[in-house]
Design a protein around this motif. Structure first.
Motif, mmCIF file in Angstrom:
data_model
loop_
_atom_site.group_PDB
_atom_site.id
_atom_site.type_symbol
_atom_site.label_atom_id
_atom_site.label_comp_id
_atom_site.label_asym_id
_atom_site.label_seq_id
_atom_site.Cartn_x
_atom_site.Cartn_y
_atom_site.Cartn_z
ATOM 1 N N ASN A 139 0.827 -1.214 0.000
ATOM 2 C CA ASN A 139 0.000 0.000 0.000
ATOM 3 C C ASN A 139 0.859 1.262 0.000
ATOM 4 O OD1 ASN A 139 -2.467 -1.343 -0.083
ATOM 5 N ND2 ASN A 139 -2.497 -1.594 2.137
ATOM 6 N N HIS A 140 1.935 1.222 0.775
ATOM 7 C CA HIS A 140 2.845 2.369 0.845
ATOM 8 C C HIS A 140 3.456 2.651 -0.526
ATOM 9 C CE1 HIS A 140 5.957 5.097 2.182
ATOM 10 N NE2 HIS A 140 6.850 4.308 1.614
ATOM 11 N N PHE A 141 3.957 1.625 -1.187
ATOM 12 C CA PHE A 141 4.579 1.816 -2.500
ATOM 13 C C PHE A 141 3.575 2.413 -3.491
ATOM 14 C CE2 PHE A 141 7.351 -1.969 -1.178
ATOM 15 C CZ PHE A 141 8.264 -1.144 -0.546
ATOM 16 N N LYS A 142 2.349 1.940 -3.431
ATOM 17 C CA LYS A 142 1.300 2.472 -4.306
ATOM 18 C C LYS A 142 1.045 3.948 -3.992
ATOM 19 C CE LYS A 142 -3.449 1.737 -5.735
ATOM 20 N NZ LYS A 142 -4.678 0.980 -5.555
ATOM 21 N N ASN A 143 0.984 4.285 -2.705
ATOM 22 C CA ASN A 143 0.689 5.656 -2.281
ATOM 23 C C ASN A 143 1.778 6.661 -2.652
ATOM 24 O OD1 ASN A 143 -1.782 4.908 -1.224
ATOM 25 N ND2 ASN A 143 -0.985 4.630 0.851
ATOM 26 N N ILE A 144 3.017 6.211 -2.801
ATOM 27 C CA ILE A 144 4.097 7.143 -3.154
ATOM 28 C C ILE A 144 4.363 7.171 -4.659
ATOM 29 C CG2 ILE A 144 5.162 7.091 -0.872
ATOM 30 C CD1 ILE A 144 7.381 5.294 -2.062
ATOM 31 N N GLY A 145 3.490 6.530 -5.423
ATOM 32 C CA GLY A 145 3.581 6.632 -6.873
ATOM 33 C C GLY A 145 4.265 5.489 -7.590
ATOM 34 N N CYS A 146 4.622 4.445 -6.874
ATOM 35 C CA CYS A 146 5.192 3.280 -7.538
ATOM 36 C C CYS A 146 4.075 2.567 -8.306
ATOM 37 C CB CYS A 146 5.833 2.340 -6.521
ATOM 38 S SG CYS A 146 7.218 3.096 -5.635
ATOM 39 N N TYR A 147 4.440 1.787 -9.289
ATOM 40 C CA TYR A 147 3.436 1.133 -10.122
ATOM 41 C C TYR A 147 3.908 -0.265 -10.530
ATOM 42 C CZ TYR A 147 6.420 2.749 -13.948
ATOM 43 O OH TYR A 147 7.478 2.972 -14.772
ATOM 44 N N ASP A 148 3.059 -0.969 -11.282
ATOM 45 C CA ASP A 148 3.323 -2.375 -11.650
ATOM 46 C C ASP A 148 3.658 -3.202 -10.399
ATOM 47 O OD1 ASP A 148 2.837 -1.888 -14.303
ATOM 48 O OD2 ASP A 148 4.945 -1.836 -14.901
ATOM 49 N N ILE A 149 2.892 -3.009 -9.352
ATOM 50 C CA ILE A 149 3.151 -3.679 -8.083
ATOM 51 C C ILE A 149 2.484 -5.056 -8.101
ATOM 52 C CG2 ILE A 149 2.833 -3.559 -5.574
ATOM 53 C CD1 ILE A 149 2.555 -0.465 -5.971
#
Length: 155
Positions: A139-149
């Motif tokens: 969730n954190h990675f998604k919230n900071i703009g990371c993608y293709d998770i």
């Protein structure tokens, strides 16, 4: 099959480049000892140019959480690659220094608790033995703009 990590991509331009501390801000860094390997991180100078001086230099590859924070805080840098591996504080320093992960699917049997791996300043994976923390990480990675998770599952 259980989840052992997440694979993801970082935001793609120099204006949205995330820092290593930002990637790990959901982790209490000071509760771990950290092995730093495969690092190629260059300090960005005041004039905006990337210098030849790198972070972590020739120092020992094992750091306390406080040392990691001091090394990364307040500096602009360009990270090409790094592998940060978090170990419980009770693990012997020699074991940490000699830790080698041949295959990510060996991770659940190792003494290492967390791994953040960055390659080419874009491709990342985060391994974690605590599935609740792994969900927080995703969730954190998604919230900071990371993608293709995507989750990494054990075989």
């Amino acid at each position: 099959m259980e989840h052992i990590g997440v694979r993801f991509r970082a935001p793609g331009d120099e204006n949205t480049m995330v820092s290593i501390l930002q990637l790990l801000e959901f982790v209490d860094i000071e509760t771990y000892m950290w092995q730093v390997t495969n690092h190629e991180i260059y300090i960005i100078k005041d004039d905006g140019f990337v210098g030849t001086d790198g972070l972590f230099g020739d120092r020992s590859s094992v750091y306390s959480g406080k040392e990691i924070e001091l090394e990364l805080t307040g500096k602009k840098y360009y990270a090409i690659s790094i592998s940060l591996r978090g170990f419980p504080k009770h693990v012997d320093k020699n074991e940490i220094e000699n830790f080698y992960l041949k295959d990510i699917f060996d991770f659940p049997q190792m003494s290492c608790e967390l791994i953040l791996n960055l390659v080419d300043n874009d491709y990342l994976f985060f391994l974690c033995k605590d599935e609740t923390l792994l969900d927080v990480a995703r969730n954190h990675f998604k919230n900071i703009g990371c993608y293709d998770i995507t989750y990494i599952t054990s075989t």
